[in-house]
Design a protein around this motif. Structure first.
Motif, PDB file in Angstrom:
ATOM      1  N   MET A  41       0.836  -1.201   0.000  1.00  0.00           N
ATOM      2  CA  MET A  41       0.000   0.000   0.000  1.00  0.00           C
ATOM      3  C   MET A  41       0.873   1.254   0.000  1.00  0.00           C
ATOM      4  O   MET A  41       1.928   1.295   0.625  1.00  0.00           O
ATOM      5  CB  MET A  41      -0.904   0.025   1.238  1.00  0.00           C
ATOM      6  N   ALA A  42       0.428   2.260  -0.728  1.00  0.00           N
ATOM      7  CA  ALA A  42       1.146   3.531  -0.765  1.00  0.00           C
ATOM      8  C   ALA A  42       1.051   4.206   0.599  1.00  0.00           C
ATOM      9  O   ALA A  42       0.100   3.996   1.349  1.00  0.00           O
ATOM     10  CB  ALA A  42       0.554   4.427  -1.844  1.00  0.00           C
ATOM     11  N   THR A  43       2.050   5.023   0.919  1.00  0.00           N
ATOM     12  CA  THR A  43       2.082   5.714   2.205  1.00  0.00           C
ATOM     13  C   THR A  43       2.000   7.216   1.991  1.00  0.00           C
ATOM     14  O   THR A  43       2.211   7.731   0.882  1.00  0.00           O
ATOM     15  CB  THR A  43       3.369   5.391   2.974  1.00  0.00           C
TER      16      THR A  43
ATOM     17  N   ASP B 192       6.420  12.846  -1.298  1.00  0.00           N
ATOM     18  CA  ASP B 192       7.594  12.869  -2.185  1.00  0.00           C
ATOM     19  C   ASP B 192       7.184  13.112  -3.628  1.00  0.00           C
ATOM     20  O   ASP B 192       7.783  13.936  -4.326  1.00  0.00           O
ATOM     21  CB  ASP B 192       8.344  11.544  -2.061  1.00  0.00           C
ATOM     22  N   LEU B 193       6.124  12.415  -4.097  1.00  0.00           N
ATOM     23  CA  LEU B 193       5.694  12.557  -5.487  1.00  0.00           C
ATOM     24  C   LEU B 193       5.128  13.951  -5.759  1.00  0.00           C
ATOM     25  O   LEU B 193       5.370  14.541  -6.816  1.00  0.00           O
ATOM     26  CB  LEU B 193       4.651  11.493  -5.825  1.00  0.00           C
ATOM     27  N   ALA B 194       4.398  14.501  -4.804  1.00  0.00           N
ATOM     28  CA  ALA B 194       3.794  15.825  -4.996  1.00  0.00           C
ATOM     29  C   ALA B 194       4.796  16.953  -4.748  1.00  0.00           C
ATOM     30  O   ALA B 194       4.556  18.098  -5.149  1.00  0.00           O
ATOM     31  CB  ALA B 194       2.604  15.984  -4.059  1.00  0.00           C
ATOM     32  N   GLY B 195       5.921  16.627  -4.114  1.00  0.00           N
ATOM     33  CA  GLY B 195       6.934  17.650  -3.836  1.00  0.00           C
ATOM     34  C   GLY B 195       6.502  18.625  -2.764  1.00  0.00           C
ATOM     35  O   GLY B 195       6.841  19.814  -2.816  1.00  0.00           O
ATOM     36  N   VAL B 196       5.734  18.131  -1.776  1.00  0.00           N
ATOM     37  CA  VAL B 196       5.266  18.992  -0.690  1.00  0.00           C
ATOM     38  C   VAL B 196       5.576  18.298   0.635  1.00  0.00           C
ATOM     39  O   VAL B 196       5.960  17.127   0.678  1.00  0.00           O
ATOM     40  CB  VAL B 196       3.757  19.271  -0.793  1.00  0.00           C
ATOM     41  N   SER B 197       5.394  19.027   1.723  1.00  0.00           N
ATOM     42  CA  SER B 197       5.667  18.474   3.043  1.00  0.00           C
ATOM     43  C   SER B 197       4.542  17.536   3.495  1.00  0.00           C
ATOM     44  O   SER B 197       3.424  17.555   2.955  1.00  0.00           O
ATOM     45  CB  SER B 197       5.813  19.599   4.064  1.00  0.00           C
ATOM     46  N   LEU B 198       4.863  16.720   4.506  1.00  0.00           N
ATOM     47  CA  LEU B 198       3.843  15.846   5.095  1.00  0.00           C
ATOM     48  C   LEU B 198       2.688  16.670   5.680  1.00  0.00           C
ATOM     49  O   LEU B 198       1.526  16.279   5.589  1.00  0.00           O
ATOM     50  CB  LEU B 198       4.470  14.985   6.205  1.00  0.00           C
TER      51      LEU B 198
ATOM     52  N   MET C 177      -5.854  16.396   3.104  1.00  0.00           N
ATOM     53  CA  MET C 177      -6.758  15.310   3.510  1.00  0.00           C
ATOM     54  C   MET C 177      -7.831  15.789   4.480  1.00  0.00           C
ATOM     55  O   MET C 177      -8.930  15.250   4.538  1.00  0.00           O
ATOM     56  CB  MET C 177      -5.958  14.159   4.123  1.00  0.00           C
ATOM     57  N   ASN C 178      -7.515  16.848   5.241  1.00  0.00           N
ATOM     58  CA  ASN C 178      -8.469  17.381   6.207  1.00  0.00           C
ATOM     59  C   ASN C 178      -9.183  18.624   5.701  1.00  0.00           C
ATOM     60  O   ASN C 178      -9.831  19.337   6.481  1.00  0.00           O
ATOM     61  CB  ASN C 178      -7.755  17.690   7.530  1.00  0.00           C
ATOM     62  N   ASN C 179      -9.093  18.876   4.385  1.00  0.00           N
ATOM     63  CA  ASN C 179      -9.792  19.999   3.745  1.00  0.00           C
ATOM     64  C   ASN C 179      -9.460  21.339   4.397  1.00  0.00           C
ATOM     65  O   ASN C 179     -10.338  22.182   4.600  1.00  0.00           O
ATOM     66  CB  ASN C 179     -11.302  19.773   3.769  1.00  0.00           C
ATOM     67  N   ASN C 180      -8.219  21.517   4.719  1.00  0.00           N
ATOM     68  CA  ASN C 180      -7.776  22.761   5.328  1.00  0.00           C
ATOM     69  C   ASN C 180      -7.724  23.868   4.270  1.00  0.00           C
ATOM     70  O   ASN C 180      -7.111  23.720   3.209  1.00  0.00           O
ATOM     71  CB  ASN C 180      -6.385  22.571   5.955  1.00  0.00           C
ATOM     72  N   ALA C 181      -8.355  24.983   4.561  1.00  0.00           N
ATOM     73  CA  ALA C 181      -8.465  26.071   3.584  1.00  0.00           C
ATOM     74  C   ALA C 181      -7.143  26.793   3.335  1.00  0.00           C
ATOM     75  O   ALA C 181      -7.027  27.587   2.394  1.00  0.00           O
ATOM     76  CB  ALA C 181      -9.506  27.078   4.068  1.00  0.00           C
ATOM     77  N   LYS C 182      -6.131  26.518   4.167  1.00  0.00           N
ATOM     78  CA  LYS C 182      -4.856  27.217   4.024  1.00  0.00           C
ATOM     79  C   LYS C 182      -4.031  26.729   2.836  1.00  0.00           C
ATOM     80  O   LYS C 182      -3.017  27.331   2.487  1.00  0.00           O
ATOM     81  CB  LYS C 182      -4.041  27.058   5.309  1.00  0.00           C
ATOM     82  N   VAL C 183      -4.453  25.640   2.214  1.00  0.00           N
ATOM     83  CA  VAL C 183      -3.710  25.094   1.073  1.00  0.00           C
ATOM     84  C   VAL C 183      -4.270  25.691  -0.220  1.00  0.00           C
ATOM     85  O   VAL C 183      -5.484  25.710  -0.435  1.00  0.00           O
ATOM     86  CB  VAL C 183      -3.836  23.552   1.033  1.00  0.00           C
TER      87      VAL C 183
ATOM     88  N   GLU D  77      -2.453   8.760  -8.473  1.00  0.00           N
ATOM     89  CA  GLU D  77      -1.444   7.986  -9.195  1.00  0.00           C
ATOM     90  C   GLU D  77      -0.923   6.815  -8.367  1.00  0.00           C
ATOM     91  O   GLU D  77      -0.686   5.714  -8.894  1.00  0.00           O
ATOM     92  CB  GLU D  77      -0.281   8.911  -9.585  1.00  0.00           C
ATOM     93  N   LEU D  78      -0.783   7.031  -7.079  1.00  0.00           N
ATOM     94  CA  LEU D  78      -0.262   5.986  -6.191  1.00  0.00           C
ATOM     95  C   LEU D  78      -1.348   5.053  -5.653  1.00  0.00           C
ATOM     96  O   LEU D  78      -1.048   4.026  -5.044  1.00  0.00           O
ATOM     97  CB  LEU D  78       0.458   6.635  -4.998  1.00  0.00           C
ATOM     98  N   GLY D  79      -2.616   5.435  -5.895  1.00  0.00           N
ATOM     99  CA  GLY D  79      -3.714   4.638  -5.348  1.00  0.00           C
ATOM    100  C   GLY D  79      -3.786   4.738  -3.836  1.00  0.00           C
ATOM    101  O   GLY D  79      -4.152   3.782  -3.151  1.00  0.00           O
ATOM    102  N   TYR D  80      -3.451   5.907  -3.318  1.00  0.00           N
ATOM    103  CA  TYR D  80      -3.392   6.090  -1.873  1.00  0.00           C
ATOM    104  C   TYR D  80      -4.780   6.333  -1.295  1.00  0.00           C
ATOM    105  O   TYR D  80      -5.558   7.127  -1.814  1.00  0.00           O
ATOM    106  CB  TYR D  80      -2.482   7.276  -1.534  1.00  0.00           C
ATOM    107  N   ARG D  81      -5.069   5.649  -0.203  1.00  0.00           N
ATOM    108  CA  ARG D  81      -6.315   5.864   0.530  1.00  0.00           C
ATOM    109  C   ARG D  81      -5.949   6.243   1.961  1.00  0.00           C
ATOM    110  O   ARG D  81      -5.224   5.491   2.625  1.00  0.00           O
ATOM    111  CB  ARG D  81      -7.172   4.599   0.547  1.00  0.00           C
ATOM    112  N   PRO D  82      -6.442   7.383   2.448  1.00  0.00           N
ATOM    113  CA  PRO D  82      -6.120   7.785   3.831  1.00  0.00           C
ATOM    114  C   PRO D  82      -6.588   6.730   4.826  1.00  0.00           C
ATOM    115  O   PRO D  82      -7.653   6.138   4.672  1.00  0.00           O
ATOM    116  CB  PRO D  82      -6.911   9.091   4.015  1.00  0.00           C
TER     117      PRO D  82
END
Length: 332
Positions: A1-3, A9-15, A22-28, A42-47
């Motif tokens: 499973m993707a992590t 890493d793929l998106a080039g952003v921080s954790l 994932m938490n629908n934070n408006a600051k992004v 692309e990774l088939g990631y599910r939270p």
């Protein structure tokens, strides 16, 4: 499973940024959010719901316990509750209690084990003391169709006694004095409150309550069928039959037709609940409107206000029944 690390890493952003998306934070920003969503796809990631729950102390799920899954009454209640919560981005986990103490307790324990943020309960068998103790726990609860003084601010109720009064008064005002009654189970509070209202209306019109014209049903269509047959077999004449709910009234109408009786010319019949098919019966059913869908919505709003901090929501704790006059009861 993707992590989540691979997504980052793929998106080039921080954790932290992935977490905000994932938490629908408006600051992004929209651009960054899309990069994260594309990477997740692309990774088939599910939270991981459990991990998110531990991190936020919220599962965004609400437990709902009802007596039964079948029938139009509880279907309306579940629909109202689910739609209100879904619109707020929350999910509902549903189980049943079958009006049995052990099954209701088991259902409540099941919902608690699923880390629900709150519970909405339509329970009939567990004691007030059990619910008061449950109310003291960490998980907030809301009760539908039951009033407990010690937790009145968590109860959403209907004035069943007023409904019982209004429906019998409508029959009395049509000139009926020989009135039979098919009740729900006497161990159920809503059934007893409707009987209480029925007796109050009789007393107001100086009509004695005749115990021999009373049949204890079970809130099902079969209960109505059996009730009418039993009352007719007793040989005591009556011109009107007040039923404790619409399902029993539908059984009465079906049985009356089988016996060749003309409703309402020979027998006026009324119900209680105004379930979805009450206006489709023949004749259409005079009844009491029980706004159970709206009460389901209100229970959900109470959870949203108290648990999810939607402070502007207005809460109504008691609903008022209304008479709905149709064609199954006439003047004599």
């Amino acid at each position: 499973m993707a992590t989540i690390y691979q997504v980052s890493d793929l998106a080039g952003v921080s954790l932290a940024t992935v977490s905000r998306v994932m938490n629908n934070n408006a600051k992004v920003s929209d651009k960054t959010k899309q990069k994260v969503l594309d990477a997740m796809k692309e990774l088939g990631y599910r939270p991981n719901a459990t991990a998110r729950s531990l991190a936020s102390n919220r599962s965004d799920s609400v437990g709902l316990l009802v007596p039964e899954l079948h029938g139009p009454f509880f279907g309306q209640m579940m629909g109202g509750t689910e739609s209100e919560l879904r619109d707020a981005g929350k999910h509902v986990i549903i189980t049943t209690g079958h009006s049995d103490v052990d099954k209701e307790v088991d259902g409540i324990e099941f919902l608690l084990s699923r880390n629900c943020d709150a519970l909405i309960l339509h329970v009939e068998a567990v004691s007030d003391e059990y619910l008061i103790e449950l109310h003291k726990g960490k998980v907030p609860i809301v009760i539908i169709n039951r009033y407990i003084e010690e937790m009145a601010d968590r109860c959403i109720t209907l004035d069943n006694a007023l409904g019982g009064y209004l429906i019998t008064k409508s029959v009395l005002e049509k000139g009926h004095r020989e009135i039979a009654y098919i009740s729900g189970p006497k161990w159920k509070d809503d059934s007893n409150q409707r009987i209480k209202g029925h007796k109050k209306a009789l007393e107001e019109f100086n009509v004695p309550f005749n115990e021999q014209l009373m049949y204890q049903g079970d809130f099902t269509q079969t209960g109505g069928c059996d009730g009418l047959t039993s009352l007719l077999d007793a040989g005591i004449p009556f011109t009107a039959l007040v039923c404790g709910n619409d399902e029993m009234a539908s059984g009465v109408l079906a049985t009356a037709r089988q016996k060749g009786m003309d409703v309402p010319k020979e027998l006026s019949v009324t119900g209680f609940d105004n379930i979805i098919y009450a206006s489709l019966l023949f004749p259409t059913l005079t009844t009491i409107d029980y706004p159970i869908r709206q009460m389901g919505h209100m229970a959900a709003k109470l959870v949203l206000k108290e648990v999810y901090d939607k402070k502007k929501l207005e809460i109504r704790h008691q609903f008022i029944p209304k008479l709905v006059e149709r064609n199954s009861a006439i003047i004599v």
